[in-house]
Motif scaffolding. Structure first.
Motif, PDB file in Angstrom:
ATOM      1  N   ARG A 306       0.821  -1.206   0.000  1.00 54.93           N
ATOM      2  CA  ARG A 306       0.000   0.000   0.000  1.00 54.93           C
ATOM      3  C   ARG A 306       0.856   1.258   0.000  1.00 54.93           C
ATOM      4  N   GLY A 307       0.302   2.300  -0.649  1.00 56.78           N
ATOM      5  CA  GLY A 307       1.023   3.565  -0.692  1.00 56.78           C
ATOM      6  C   GLY A 307       0.891   4.313   0.618  1.00 56.78           C
ATOM      7  N   THR A 308       1.981   4.931   1.042  1.00 57.78           N
ATOM      8  CA  THR A 308       1.954   5.719   2.277  1.00 57.78           C
ATOM      9  C   THR A 308       2.934   6.874   2.165  1.00 57.78           C
ATOM     10  N   ARG A 309       2.688   7.902   2.954  1.00 59.52           N
ATOM     11  CA  ARG A 309       3.580   9.061   2.954  1.00 59.52           C
ATOM     12  C   ARG A 309       4.041   9.360   4.365  1.00 59.52           C
ATOM     13  N   PHE A 310       5.311   9.752   4.474  1.00 58.94           N
ATOM     14  CA  PHE A 310       5.874  10.099   5.760  1.00 58.94           C
ATOM     15  C   PHE A 310       5.928  11.619   5.897  1.00 58.94           C
ATOM     16  N   TYR A 318       7.806  12.482   1.166  1.00 61.26           N
ATOM     17  CA  TYR A 318       8.360  11.182   0.823  1.00 61.26           C
ATOM     18  C   TYR A 318       7.235  10.147   0.720  1.00 61.26           C
ATOM     19  N   ALA A 319       7.097   9.533  -0.461  1.00 60.91           N
ATOM     20  CA  ALA A 319       6.033   8.556  -0.702  1.00 60.91           C
ATOM     21  C   ALA A 319       6.644   7.188  -0.947  1.00 60.91           C
ATOM     22  N   TYR A 320       6.019   6.139  -0.363  1.00 61.25           N
ATOM     23  CA  TYR A 320       6.560   4.781  -0.466  1.00 61.25           C
ATOM     24  C   TYR A 320       5.438   3.757  -0.645  1.00 61.25           C
TER      25      TYR A 320
END
Length: 477
Positions: A306-310, A318-320
């Motif tokens: 799943r996509g997540t952002r810090f 920063y997106a991962y």
């Protein structure tokens, strides 16, 4: 002060003509005959007796607590409530605050014997109500199991022929239905764009007004247009005063009948696939842009990533992609985050290169062929099941088989028919090579354009971050 409480629900008033004024007149006449003249009326018009949350009843209970009421006159116990527990709660409150409860249709005795009789009467009334509801539902189900539709308002595109008990296609409206599906599937519109296109073309509904977004969405999701009409998929549960919740029934409870088809099943399946893609790509469903959302999986455990952002650092977001195994209480060794922008660009560039080299993507056809075989088997099974269903109905008509035995057999058959039809109505597993042209790929510059193409290609991506910080990924077609 003496109180009159009267209630009627909107549905009940329309069905039986139960008059509020008659209730009030009868209660007033009774009070006056007892020499009680200081009367106040508490009337709930259009409120269900299933719940205590009613404006007039709340005012009555407040006045009881304040000691203002000496007598409460009600036409019948079910006017207080149709629920036995609620009836007893209100009766207890009336006694607690020193008032007397009276009914027109019978007397109320506060003695233990009188309360027992009151409880038994309420329980019987509640039981009878549930039995009527159960019999009504059972009768409707039996009618549908026999292949006969339950008519209501004519669905758009059809006429309910009550003489023959069948649906008949309304050709003028059917032309518009076909146009709606044609525009939607060929142009891969969103419902909003479809609405705008139809409005610009001057296409209107029966009332001479443009179709609303909700109606268009309902038409596109209605399998009736492909020849299968479903019943008992959902039911309404009353959860509060004038509040209902729509819940889905178990798939085994669904019942279907065949109706004249306006479009073919292939067109309906295409529309279903476009709706699925639109749901995934809709901006309202994604706060940030992740090109591989819904198609990227963890190579270690197989769970979706799943996509997540810090939080921002140095004014940069920063997106991962991260493995979602922890959401399902599962331990996975793949705990490194994969930068989403870097992976999105790499995957897209590889797709572009494939189209440059070969003009398309060569995929394994085994999945598609297997799905075709499964649908062929389901179609043959469905034919046998329907023949069996017709035979049982004939036996019932001839008196060869008992009705109760037939009904049990029909319910089992219907469950098997639903399962076979679910396989037949399932969308195709993957798009064909010709569905995406090289021109579309080369000219796709926006996120939305690329996202739609990737979904149409039916790819799966696995990705992980190596110890030295390199992103490793594989694309499966």
């Amino acid at each position: 002060m003496h109180a009159i409480y009267a209630r009627v629900s909107t549905d009940e008033q329309a069905r039986t003509g139960y008059s509020l004024q008659d209730q009030v007149n009868q209660c007033r006449k009774k009070l006056l005959s007892l020499g009680l003249s200081n009367i106040k009326e508490y009337i709930d018009d259009g409120y269900s007796g299933e719940f205590l949350d009613r404006p007039a009843l709340s005012r009555l209970r407040d006045d009881l607590r304040a000691g203002l009421i000496k007598t409460v006159m009600v036409y019948d116990p079910d006017r207080l409530s149709r629920n036995l527990t609620n009836q007893l709660i209100i009766a207890d409150e009336i006694e607690k605050y020193g008032a007397k409860l009276e009914f027109i249709t019978g007397s109320y005795d506060a003695s233990p014997e009188g309360r027992l009789f009151f409880s038994i009467r309420g329980a019987i009334a509640e039981f009878e109500k549930e039995k009527i509801r159960e019999r009504s539902l059972r009768g409707k189900r039996a009618k549908v199991l026999s292949g006969k539709p339950l008519f209501g308002r004519d669905p758009y595109g059809y006429i309910c022929d009550r003489d023959t008990g069948q649906y008949v296609i309304n050709e003028e409206e059917a032309k518009i239905v076909r146009l709606i599906f044609k525009l939607y599937t060929e142009n891969r519109y969103s419902v909003a764009k479809l609405h705008a296109q139809l409005k610009a073309m001057g296409v209107v509904n029966r009332s001479g007004k443009p179709f609303s977004l909700s109606v268009l969405d309902h038409i596109l999701a209605n399998e009736m247009y492909a020849g299968t009409k479903w019943y008992f998929q959902k039911y309404q549960k009353t959860v509060g005063q004038k509040k209902r919740k729509v819940l889905k029934r178990n798939v085994n409870e669904w019942v279907s009948i065949d109706v004249p088809a306006i479009i073919d099943k292939e067109t309906f399946q295409k529309a279903a696939e476009v709706r699925r893609q639109n749901k995934v790509t809709a901006k309202r469903n994604t706060k940030f842009e992740y090109l591989l959302s819904g198609i990227i999986k963890c190579p270690k455990c197989g769970y979706a990533m799943r996509g997540t952002r810090f939080p921002k650092r140095n004014n940069k977001d920063y997106a991962y992609y991260v493995c979602s195994a922890y959401v399902n209480a599962y331990e996975c060794d793949n705990r490194r985050c994969v930068p989403s922008q870097e992976l999105d660009e790499a995957v897209w560039q590889e797709i572009v290169n494939m189209f440059k080299k070969s003009g398309g993507i060569r995929r394994d056809r085994n999945k598609t062929s297997d799905a075709g075989k499964e649908k062929a088997r389901a179609e043959a099974r469905l034919k046998k099941l329907k023949a069996r269903q017709a035979a049982i109905l004939k036996w019932v008509t001839d008196g060869t088989i008992d009705l109760e035995v037939a009904e049990k057999e029909l319910q089992k058959l219907n469950s098997d028919i639903n399962a076979a039809q679910a396989i037949l109505s399932a969308p195709e597993p993957a798009a064909k090579e010709s569905d995406v042209s090289p021109t579309e790929v080369f000219e796709a510059n926006t996120f939305e354009e690329r996202r739609r193409i990737i979904l149409r290609l039916g790819i799966t991506v696995t990705a992980e971050r190596s110890e030295n910080g390199e992103t490793l990924y594989k694309i499966r077609f």
